[in-house]
Design an enzyme around this catalytic site. Sequence first.
Site, mmCIF file in Angstrom:
data_model
loop_
_atom_site.group_PDB
_atom_site.id
_atom_site.type_symbol
_atom_site.label_atom_id
_atom_site.label_comp_id
_atom_site.label_asym_id
_atom_site.label_seq_id
_atom_site.Cartn_x
_atom_site.Cartn_y
_atom_site.Cartn_z
ATOM 1 N N PRO A 101 -5.305 8.213 1.973
ATOM 2 C CA PRO A 101 -5.666 7.085 1.096
ATOM 3 C C PRO A 101 -4.733 6.999 -0.101
ATOM 4 O O PRO A 101 -3.977 7.927 -0.373
ATOM 5 C CB PRO A 101 -7.083 7.447 0.633
ATOM 6 N N GLU B 162 2.317 5.459 14.025
ATOM 7 C CA GLU B 162 1.463 4.662 14.899
ATOM 8 C C GLU B 162 1.561 3.201 14.510
ATOM 9 O O GLU B 162 1.478 2.866 13.342
ATOM 10 C CB GLU B 162 0.015 5.158 14.728
ATOM 11 N N LYS C 9 7.935 2.517 9.433
ATOM 12 C CA LYS C 9 6.497 2.212 9.456
ATOM 13 C C LYS C 9 6.101 1.422 8.203
ATOM 14 O O LYS C 9 5.394 0.408 8.278
ATOM 15 C CB LYS C 9 5.720 3.527 9.525
ATOM 16 N N LEU C 10 6.578 1.860 7.057
ATOM 17 C CA LEU C 10 6.223 1.171 5.815
ATOM 18 C C LEU C 10 6.822 -0.239 5.789
ATOM 19 O O LEU C 10 6.158 -1.205 5.405
ATOM 20 C CB LEU C 10 6.720 1.959 4.589
ATOM 21 N N GLY D 53 -6.813 -13.675 2.743
ATOM 22 C CA GLY D 53 -6.052 -12.489 2.337
ATOM 23 C C GLY D 53 -6.193 -11.383 3.359
ATOM 24 O O GLY D 53 -7.234 -11.242 3.991
ATOM 25 N N CYS E 72 -4.064 -0.248 6.303
ATOM 26 C CA CYS E 72 -2.621 0.035 6.238
ATOM 27 C C CYS E 72 -1.826 -0.826 5.280
ATOM 28 O O CYS E 72 -1.000 -0.308 4.528
ATOM 29 C CB CYS E 72 -2.014 -0.108 7.627
ATOM 30 N N HIS F 113 -2.187 -2.683 2.502
ATOM 31 C CA HIS F 113 -2.210 -2.447 1.064
ATOM 32 C C HIS F 113 -1.630 -1.067 0.734
ATOM 33 O O HIS F 113 -0.756 -0.919 -0.131
ATOM 34 C CB HIS F 113 -3.648 -2.589 0.558
ATOM 35 N N ARG G 255 -11.004 -18.791 7.354
ATOM 36 C CA ARG G 255 -10.144 -18.324 8.450
ATOM 37 C C ARG G 255 -9.572 -19.448 9.298
ATOM 38 O O ARG G 255 -8.856 -19.184 10.264
ATOM 39 C CB ARG G 255 -10.947 -17.375 9.349
#
EC number: 1.1.1.22
Length: 487
Positions: free
Chosen positions: A91, A163, A218-219, A269, A274, A276, A449
Amino acid sequence: MPVQSICCIGAGYVGGPTCAVIAAKCPHITVTVTDSNAARIEQWNSDILPIYEPGLEELVKRCRGVNLFFSTDVKGAVKKADLIFISVNTPTKVKGAAGEVGLAPDLQYVELAARTIAREAKEGLTLVVEKSTVPVRAAATISEMLASANRPGVSFQVLSNPEFLSEGTAIKNLLHPDRVLIGGENQQAISDLADIYAAWVPRERILETSTWSSELSKLVANALLAQRISSINAASELCEMTGANVSEVAKAVGMDSRIGPKFLNPSIGFGGSCFHKDIMSLVYLCKHYHLPENAEYWQDIINMNTHQRVRFCRKIVSSLFNTVSHKKIAVFGFAFKKDTGDTRESSSIVVADYLIGEGAEVFIYDPKVPDRQILTDLKLPQITKEISPGVITPEGIVDKSVHICRDPYDAARGAHAVVVCTEWDEFTTLDYQVIYDSMQKPAFLFDGRMILNHDTLMKIGFRVHCIGKSLNHPNKTNGASATNGYH
Ligand code: UDX
Ligand code: UDX
Ligand code: ADP
């Protein structure tokens, strides 16, 4: 040597589905998924799994007790393993130095896992695979911890294998990945891990890079995906002002093959565990390397997301004659997206929180999120609330103002407004005439949505508001109705 025994530390959204697929595709490998949380392991061993993911239950039931095991005995499984996945939670920090809170990932669980491995691993070589999203150079930190154990005859190779699975489609993503990314410095170790995936993934989709490229990919992947959503959300506000229709705009730009149609659905939003967190990790890295312009660039993706959430909340209040005090509002959907029971960073939390803060009575329905989870999300101060200008709601007010409903018709009965927050398919097939008849008048509907047919709703009598299309704009043309689900 080919891997015969895998241990996974962390039986969560990543570890559970990943290991279920490996066990199904590699019957010659024994896979033991471990977690220090005994209740979670008990659920993995029961008929009701701790996470909902289409296709997961079938795989687990097929392999469990054959070559797939769930256990709290982390040490025991580590001792036997040739390969260990670290897939514990990472986290964002909520305590610590001012420059780190809300930005840097909290690596305490990764560190604990690495220390257990350092102490307990068998003699010979063990591959340690970093699966959690951790900041660039985390593999180096893990390597250092492993080396510091200094046990003769025990050696490690650390690999990064991020992942890319997406919740709700995790099993599909694992079975047919766009790519599998393996970062490392030792070719033999990389090949040993690649051989596991090669049982079902074509070799050309298994990409080998340096450790640092793998971690950073990944980031950056998550930041680019989130950036598309923030960009279309930014466009949605402009569409509302000008009389354009964001669905038409998204379709038109998405047909450019350089842009592509995916991840262009406007929304209230993005949420999820992941986006944030990973963007905050990027911002933290940029600040660490004294790259302020770079940090600001990534940070703006989050700022736009916060703006989109808050402007939606404000639209609800201003449409309802500037007050929702003592009004009944039905919230449809609490998960951060459809087909999952996960609520981490869900925009629904911000919306419900805001409405409660404005004095509304909120009636929430979600087909998969447990009641307890909804109440916990609204009661416990957490990172979402710290970064969003929503109101931090005192616990007593949540008990008084939040009602959890068994079905959407119950939630809407007597309500002044229905607010669609999650794009569950079932919301598109409800009988909105029945809902309208049971509501206070004028009856408002906010489609956060863009999944409903707004013309039909307006014919029924609803006052409809949505994202990226002003239904009352003087320039309104008879535009296309809503898109339905993701492209
Ligand atoms: C652009 C749009 O592509 C085209 O659809 C629009 O009609 C006009 O503007 P153009 O300016 O001719 O076309 O060239 P483009 O290929 O888009 O490149 C623009 C700039 O971006 C160039 O300087 C190019 O070198 C640069 N670029 C492009 C990059 O730096 N990286 C890339 O990956 C792509
Ligand atoms: C994401 C990445 O997609 C995945 O590759 C990575 O491994 C983990 O993070 P996930 O968080 O499960 O996966 O869900 P995703 O489908 O990416 O959606 C994230 C959020 O963006 C959701 O709240 C979703 O509703 C929202 N979203 C997505 C939009 O608002 N518009 C879109 O067009 C797509
Ligand atoms: P993700 O979405 O990344 O999979 P989750 O929170 O769903 O994250 O899962 C991570 C799991 O890792 C949790 O169930 C947690 O109990 C477990 N965990 C964290 N640290 C350890 C540890 N040192 N040993 C065993 N399990 C751990």
